[in-house]
Design an enzyme around this catalytic site. Structure first.
Site, PDB file in Angstrom:
ATOM      1  CB  SER A  13      -2.459  84.278  46.041  1.00 47.54           C
ATOM      2  OG  SER A  13      -1.012  84.058  45.511  1.00 47.54           O
ATOM      3  CG  ASN A  14       2.023  83.410  41.264  1.00 44.96           C
ATOM      4  OD1 ASN A  14       2.760  84.545  41.592  1.00 44.96           O
ATOM      5  ND2 ASN A  14       2.083  82.588  42.832  1.00 44.96           N
ATOM      6  NE  ARG A  65       7.638  62.740  37.109  1.00 45.44           N
ATOM      7  CZ  ARG A  65       7.052  63.456  38.125  1.00 45.44           C
ATOM      8  NH1 ARG A  65       6.393  64.625  37.861  1.00 45.44           N
ATOM      9  NH2 ARG A  65       7.763  63.217  39.499  1.00 45.44           N
ATOM     10  CG  HIS A 109      11.390  78.998  42.781  1.00 46.41           C
ATOM     11  ND1 HIS A 109      11.068  77.429  43.547  1.00 46.41           N
ATOM     12  CD2 HIS A 109      12.425  79.401  43.976  1.00 46.41           C
ATOM     13  CE1 HIS A 109      11.506  77.422  44.534  1.00 46.41           C
ATOM     14  NE2 HIS A 109      12.813  78.304  44.427  1.00 46.41           N
TER      15      HIS A 109
HETATM   16  C1  GRF Z   1       4.193  80.983  45.338  1.00 51.01           C
HETATM   17  O1  GRF Z   1       5.193  80.992  46.154  1.00 51.01           O
HETATM   18  C2  GRF Z   1       5.191  80.464  43.946  1.00 51.01           C
HETATM   19  O2  GRF Z   1       5.974  81.069  43.450  1.00 51.01           O
HETATM   20  C3  GRF Z   1       5.416  78.828  43.989  1.00 51.01           C
HETATM   21  O3  GRF Z   1       3.910  78.231  44.949  1.00 51.01           O
HETATM   22  C4  GRF Z   1       3.098  79.482  45.255  1.00 51.01           C
HETATM   23  C5  GRF Z   1       2.135  79.325  44.685  1.00 51.01           C
HETATM   24  O4  GRF Z   1       1.408  80.025  45.319  1.00 51.01           O
HETATM   25  N1  GRF Z   1       5.641  78.558  43.413  1.00 51.01           N
HETATM   26  P1  GRF Z   1      -0.412  80.357  44.822  1.00 51.01           P
HETATM   27  O5  GRF Z   1      -0.746  79.177  44.181  1.00 51.01           O
HETATM   28  O6  GRF Z   1      -0.305  81.397  43.342  1.00 51.01           O
HETATM   29  O7  GRF Z   1      -0.698  81.570  45.785  1.00 51.01           O
END
Ligand code: GRF
Length: 206
Positions: A13-14, A65, A109
Site C-alpha cells: 500500500s505504501n 543474503r 517504519h
Molecule cells: C508498513 O506499515 C511499513 O511501515 C512497514 O511495513 C508495512 C508495509 O505495508 N515497513 P504496505 O505493504 O506498504 O501496505
C-alpha cells in the site's frame, strides 16, 4: 528525473501511495522504474503490474543474503535506479547492498523511531502504553530501522485502540509521509550532518 526502485514483500500500500502521488503530480521529478519483491506471491507485485510497471520477483528463500542482495542490486542497476525505496521489504540489507546506494535508500517504519524498531511496531506501542506513536521515514544504514531520520508524523493512541485500529491510522499517515519525504530527498535541498537531516531553504538551513 530521479529513478526510483521499490522493494516490497507484501501488500504494497505504501508503494501504491507513492505511485499515486507521482501520477497526481504531488511528487515531482521522480518516476518508478522497477518494483522488486523477494516473494513471488506479494500482492504489491500484482499491483505494480496492474499499474503497468516492470515488476519482478527475486526469491530469497533458501539463498544466502549476499547472493540475493547482489542480484537485487544488479536488477536495480539494470533499470538505472538512483533512489531505492523500501516499502514493507521484510529483509535486512547486507552492508554490500547499503554501500551500493550510499544515502540513496529510504525506508518507512510504523513508529516514532528510535522507539519500537523491528516487527509489530504498533503492537509494541500498545503494549508499552505509549500515548503517541506514528511513522518515520529514514535513510537506511547497516542497522535495522536506524539511519538518519528525514520525516516523522505523530499519531495519538486512543484508549479504545487495538492493533488494527491503531495500525490503520498510522498507515494513513505513512502514505502521506513517504511521498513527502521522497519529495524532499528528490529536491536535493538538504544536508546531512551526522544523523541530522537539515532542510535548505533560500534563507539557509532550517
Ligand atoms: C508498513 O506499515 C511499513 O511501515 C512497514 O511495513 C508495512 C508495509 O505495508 N515497513 P504496505 O505493504 O506498504 O501496505
Amino acid at each position: 528525473m530521479t529513478r526510483i526502485g521499490i522493494l516490497l514483500s507484501g501488500r504494497g500500500s505504501n508503494f501504491v501511495a507513492i505511485a499515486k502521488a507521482i501520477q497526481e503530480k504531488r511528487l515531482l521529478g521522480a518516476e518508478i522504474c522497477v518494483v522488486l519483491s523477494n516473494r513471488e506471491d506479494a500482492p504489491g507485485l500484482q499491483a505494480a503490474r496492474e499499474l503497468g510497471l516492470p515488476a519482478f520477483d527475486v526469491p530469497s528463500a533458501g539463498r544466502k543474503r549476499v547472493e540475493h542482495d547482489a542480484e537485487m542490486v544488479a536488477r536495480l542497476h539494470q533499470h538505472g535506479v538512483d533512489l531505492v525505496c523500501l516499502a514493507g521489504y521484510m529483509r535486512l540489507l547486507s552492508p554490500a547492498f547499503v554501500q551500493a546506494f550510499p544515502k540513496r535508500i529510504l525506508n518507512i517504519h510504523p513508529s516514532l523511531l528510535p522507539a519500537f524498531p523491528g516487527l509489530d511496531a504498533q503492537q509494541q506501542a500498545l503494549n508499552y502504553g505509549a500515548k503517541v506513536t506514528g511513522c518515520t521515514v529514514h535513510f537506511v544504514d547497516e542497522e535495522l530501522d536506524h539511519g538518519a531520520i528525514i520525516l516523522q508524523r505523530v499519531v495519538a493512541v486512543e484508549d479504545g485502540d487495538d492493533v488494527d485500529t491503531l495500525s490503520a491510522r498510522v498507515l494513513e499517515q505513512e502514505h502521506i509521509t513517504y511521498a513527502n519525504a521522497i519529495q524532499r530527498v528528490v529536491s536535493g535541498r538538504y544536508e546531512l550532518r551526522g544523523r541530522r537531516y537539515l532542510r535548505k531553504t533560500e534563507r539557509g538551513l532550517s
